[in-house]
Design a protein around this motif. Structure first.
Motif, PDB file in Angstrom:
ATOM      1  N   LYS A   1      -1.216   6.617  -3.421  1.00  8.19           N
ATOM      2  CA  LYS A   1      -0.343   7.763  -3.168  1.00  8.19           C
ATOM      3  C   LYS A   1       0.971   7.203  -2.627  1.00  8.19           C
ATOM      4  CE  LYS A   1      -1.126  10.549   0.234  1.00  8.19           C
ATOM      5  NZ  LYS A   1      -1.514  11.505   1.213  1.00  8.19           N
ATOM      6  N   ALA A   2       2.087   7.707  -3.118  1.00  9.34           N
ATOM      7  CA  ALA A   2       3.382   7.180  -2.674  1.00  9.34           C
ATOM      8  C   ALA A   2       3.663   7.595  -1.231  1.00  9.34           C
ATOM      9  CB  ALA A   2       4.491   7.700  -3.580  1.00  9.34           C
ATOM     10  N   ASN A   3       4.054   6.631  -0.411  1.00 14.10           N
ATOM     11  CA  ASN A   3       4.367   6.914   1.000  1.00 14.10           C
ATOM     12  C   ASN A   3       5.829   6.676   1.308  1.00 14.10           C
ATOM     13  OD1 ASN A   3       1.669   7.315   1.554  1.00 14.10           O
ATOM     14  ND2 ASN A   3       1.302   5.144   1.973  1.00 14.10           N
ATOM     15  N   PHE A   4       6.605   6.393   0.263  1.00 10.96           N
ATOM     16  CA  PHE A   4       7.935   5.911   0.547  1.00 10.96           C
ATOM     17  C   PHE A   4       8.976   6.505  -0.366  1.00 10.96           C
ATOM     18  CE2 PHE A   4      10.699   2.748   2.368  1.00 10.96           C
ATOM     19  CZ  PHE A   4      10.108   2.619   3.612  1.00 10.96           C
TER      20      PHE A   4
ATOM     21  N   GLY B   1       3.207  13.449  -3.061  1.00 12.33           N
ATOM     22  CA  GLY B   1       1.853  13.397  -2.502  1.00 12.33           C
ATOM     23  C   GLY B   1       0.815  12.951  -3.517  1.00 12.33           C
ATOM     24  N   GLU B   2      -0.252  13.763  -3.625  1.00  9.80           N
ATOM     25  CA  GLU B   2      -1.377  13.423  -4.510  1.00  9.80           C
ATOM     26  C   GLU B   2      -0.941  13.296  -5.971  1.00  9.80           C
ATOM     27  OE1 GLU B   2      -4.427  12.730  -3.403  1.00  9.80           O
ATOM     28  OE2 GLU B   2      -3.880  13.205  -1.329  1.00  9.80           O
TER      29      GLU B   2
ATOM     30  N   GLY C   1       0.811  -1.225   0.000  1.00 11.05           N
ATOM     31  CA  GLY C   1       0.000   0.000   0.000  1.00 11.05           C
ATOM     32  C   GLY C   1       0.838   1.266   0.000  1.00 11.05           C
ATOM     33  N   ASP C   2       2.163   1.121   0.089  1.00  9.19           N
ATOM     34  CA  ASP C   2       3.046   2.296   0.075  1.00  9.19           C
ATOM     35  C   ASP C   2       3.468   2.709  -1.336  1.00  9.19           C
ATOM     36  OD1 ASP C   2       3.082   2.757   2.795  1.00  9.19           O
ATOM     37  OD2 ASP C   2       4.826   1.477   3.167  1.00  9.19           O
TER      38      ASP C   2
END
Length: 204
Positions: free
Chosen positions: A169-172, A179-180, A124-125
């Motif tokens: 959305k990239a978290n890593f 972001g968005e 999910g990242d």
């Protein structure tokens, strides 16, 4: 196909290199959206080192160990570190010159553990973990005596996982700074790893 031999595995790796090389520009373009645009080149270099290393292998444990170490030593960067971790993890869980279904499942589960030692990224990242985790989980879940079926289920799950990164959305890593704006594009690592799993299945 009830056993996976060392020669089968080399065929899988060679096919992965071919398929990844064919799509290298696409992976770099995806990487250019959120990163520095070199993922295609990086993964081709890493896979080339891996294939070259594997050619000398005669049994799984040593071959996988050499592949993992050599790619980390020869090629710098996160791509080779993650692939190196994958094959080193596999090496911890593989023995002998041929593997039955249960042994193949164990080897790939070991590969995932090896990658987890190199990255904190979760599913999910929007990273290659979104292809790798579903692939290994799908392989573990299938009840069959046929090695090709396991790899095919893994490939399908990896491709679906990579496709799903488009909406994430990239978290890593560097990509999280976008972001968005990171939504709407598949992750380059998830795409290349799903390509590898697909090539593994199709090689058999």
């Amino acid at each position: 196909m009830d056993k996976l031999t060392v020669e089968d595995f080399k065929k899988m790796l060679r096919n992965a290199l071919t398929c990844i090389t064919e799509r290298a520009d696409e992976f770099s373009q995806l990487d250019a959206v959120l990163g520095d645009g070199d993922h295609g080149t990086a993964i081709v270099q890493a896979m080339s080192a891996i294939v070259e290393s594997a050619e000398k292998g005669t049994e799984f444990k040593t071959m996988l160990n050499d592949m993992g170490f050599n790619v980390m030593l020869q090629i710098s960067g996160s791509t080779s570190t993650l692939l190196g971790g994958f094959f080193l993890g596999m090496s911890d869980c593989a023995e002998g010159k041929e593997l039955d279904v249960e042994a193949v499942k164990r080897m790939f589960a070991g590969g995932l553990s090896g990658v987890k030692k190199q990255t904190k990224a979760q599913r999910g990242d929007k990273t290659m973990m979104d292809a790798l985790i579903p692939a290994v989980e799908a392989m573990q879940a299938v009840e069959t005596e046929d090695v090709k079926v396991i790899l095919t289920m893994g490939a399908q799950a990896a491709l679906k996982g990579a496709e799903a990164t488009k909406d994430m959305k990239a978290n890593f890593g560097r990509a999280r700074n976008y972001g968005e704006r990171s939504i709407g594009y598949a992750d380059s690592g998830a795409s290349s790893w799903s390509c590898m799993f697909d090539a593994f299945a199709k090689a058999l």
